[in-house]
Design an enzyme around this catalytic site. Structure first.
Site, PDB file in Angstrom:
ATOM      1  N   ARG A  90      18.609  -6.852  22.849  1.00  0.00           N
ATOM      2  CA  ARG A  90      18.381  -5.432  22.617  1.00  0.00           C
ATOM      3  C   ARG A  90      19.597  -4.751  22.004  1.00  0.00           C
ATOM      4  NH1 ARG A  90      14.151  -4.578  26.703  1.00  0.00           N
ATOM      5  NH2 ARG A  90      13.545  -2.414  26.912  1.00  0.00           N
ATOM      6  N   ARG A 162       5.609   2.121  37.107  1.00  0.00           N
ATOM      7  CA  ARG A 162       7.071   1.998  37.077  1.00  0.00           C
ATOM      8  C   ARG A 162       7.733   3.376  37.085  1.00  0.00           C
ATOM      9  NH1 ARG A 162       8.047  -2.113  32.137  1.00  0.00           N
ATOM     10  NH2 ARG A 162       9.820  -0.697  31.909  1.00  0.00           N
TER      11      ARG A 162
HETATM   12  P1  ADP Z   1       9.803  -2.109  28.091  1.00  0.00           P
HETATM   13  O1  ADP Z   1       9.046  -3.400  28.191  1.00  0.00           O
HETATM   14  O2  ADP Z   1       8.920  -0.949  28.404  1.00  0.00           O
HETATM   15  O3  ADP Z   1      10.556  -1.956  26.819  1.00  0.00           O
HETATM   16  P2  ADP Z   1      11.610  -3.398  29.843  1.00  0.00           P
HETATM   17  O4  ADP Z   1      10.851  -3.841  31.031  1.00  0.00           O
HETATM   18  O5  ADP Z   1      11.882  -4.386  28.769  1.00  0.00           O
HETATM   19  O6  ADP Z   1      10.872  -2.140  29.250  1.00  0.00           O
HETATM   20  O7  ADP Z   1      13.000  -2.789  30.268  1.00  0.00           O
HETATM   21  C1  ADP Z   1      13.119  -1.895  31.338  1.00  0.00           C
HETATM   22  C2  ADP Z   1      14.594  -1.562  31.524  1.00  0.00           C
HETATM   23  O8  ADP Z   1      15.320  -2.747  31.875  1.00  0.00           O
HETATM   24  C3  ADP Z   1      15.317  -1.027  30.285  1.00  0.00           C
HETATM   25  O9  ADP Z   1      15.153   0.369  30.119  1.00  0.00           O
HETATM   26  C4  ADP Z   1      16.761  -1.402  30.612  1.00  0.00           C
HETATM   27  O10 ADP Z   1      17.334  -0.521  31.574  1.00  0.00           O
HETATM   28  C5  ADP Z   1      16.596  -2.759  31.278  1.00  0.00           C
HETATM   29  N1  ADP Z   1      16.661  -3.851  30.276  1.00  0.00           N
HETATM   30  C6  ADP Z   1      15.658  -4.701  29.949  1.00  0.00           C
HETATM   31  N2  ADP Z   1      16.068  -5.582  29.023  1.00  0.00           N
HETATM   32  C7  ADP Z   1      17.355  -5.274  28.739  1.00  0.00           C
HETATM   33  C8  ADP Z   1      18.326  -5.796  27.840  1.00  0.00           C
HETATM   34  N3  ADP Z   1      18.050  -6.837  27.017  1.00  0.00           N
HETATM   35  N4  ADP Z   1      19.552  -5.223  27.819  1.00  0.00           N
HETATM   36  C9  ADP Z   1      19.863  -4.195  28.629  1.00  0.00           C
HETATM   37  N5  ADP Z   1      18.985  -3.642  29.479  1.00  0.00           N
HETATM   38  C10 ADP Z   1      17.735  -4.173  29.545  1.00  0.00           C
END
Ligand code: ADP
Ligand code: ADP
Length: 218
Positions: A90, A162
């Site tokens: 990300r 969530r």
């Molecule tokens: P979505 O699928 O709705 O995009 P995620 O479940 O992937 O949400 O992510 C939820 C939260 O988990 C993010 O807002 C962040 O705080 C954390 N997160 C997930 N993946 C990462 C990542 N690769 N780097 C940093 N934070 C992450």
């Protein structure tokens, strides 16, 4: 020969939904950084407690802990043939770290579908999302409702909304996505790995487009 697919796209566009379908059909492991953080949260680990403070604000968890969590995950035997990465990388630093760790296994990122939709669609999808407590199965109250409200079709566990799917937090997460994750679109485009996928269509149509795009890349 391994296959690593990175699913890019803003919060709520359908990465998790598509990753689960592709994982079933390809037998590649589904690696979701968000699910891993939520699992840590459920088990009250130190990592889970740390991650929660960022997740609640809609911010990214720091790169170092995220990268080491993913390194441990893809070193597991079920990723020997590759994986579908959902929500990782990300940031540019995560993308570079991924490249390094895969090259240690003699592997690389093979294809990067970039799934997109307008912000109004993302808000509509996240605000109706229901997630299974036991193993993260994904539902939507209108677009893919469970057979029985509040109960997962697969493992009968409780469904919950969530905390970070509140509209204010989703809006913040979309901004964070634009600032920190969008640069990866160019990064993977320049590497010749990006494929654009219109995420506004129904789940089955998005899957069809993804399957066709992945065939053309592999
Ligand atoms: P979505 O699928 O709705 O995009 P995620 O479940 O992937 O949400 O992510 C939820 C939260 O988990 C993010 O807002 C962040 O705080 C954390 N997160 C997930 N993946 C990462 C990542 N690769 N780097 C940093 N934070 C992450
Ligand atoms: P992401 O992992 O990108 O945050 P999810 O796969 O969790 O996205 O999907 C977000 C919400 O939108 C879920 O409630 C899911 O059921 C729903 N959804 C996913 N794909 C579609 C689609 N193509 N059409 C309608 N709703 C969808």
């Amino acid at each position: 020969m391994t296959i690593f697919i990175v699913l890019l796209g803003p919060p709520g566009v359908g990465k998790g939904t598509q990753a689960k379908i592709l994982s079933e059909t390809t037998k590649l492991a589904h690696v979701s950084s968000g699910d891993l953080f939520r699992e840590n949260l459920k088990n009250q680990t130190e990592l889970g407690k740390l991650a929660k403070s960022y997740m609640d604000k809609g911010e990214l968890v720091p790169d170092d802990v995220t990268i080491s969590m993913i390194r441990d995950r893809i070193a597991r035997p079920d990723c020997e043939a590759g994986a579908i990465l959902d929500g990782f990388p990300r940031t540019p630093a995560q993308a570079e770290a991924l490249e390094k760790m895969l090259s240690e296994f003699g592997s690389e990122v093979n294809a990067v579908p970039n799934i997109t939709a307008a912000e109004s669609v993302l808000v509509e999808r996240t605000s109706g999302r229901w997630t299974c407590r036991e193993s993260g199965h994904i539902y939507h109250q209108t677009f893919s409702p469970p057979k029985q409200a509040g109960i997962c079709d697969v493992d009968a566990s409780e469904l919950y909304q969530r905390d970070d799917d509140k509209v204010e937090t989703v809006t913040k997460r979309i901004r964070v996505y634009l600032d920190q994750t969008m640069p990866l679109v160019d990064y993977y485009r320049q590497a010749g790995k990006l494929v654009e996928i219109d995420g506004t269509q129904a789940v089955e149509q998005v899957t069809e487009k993804l399957v066709a795009a992945l065939k053309s890349k592999n």
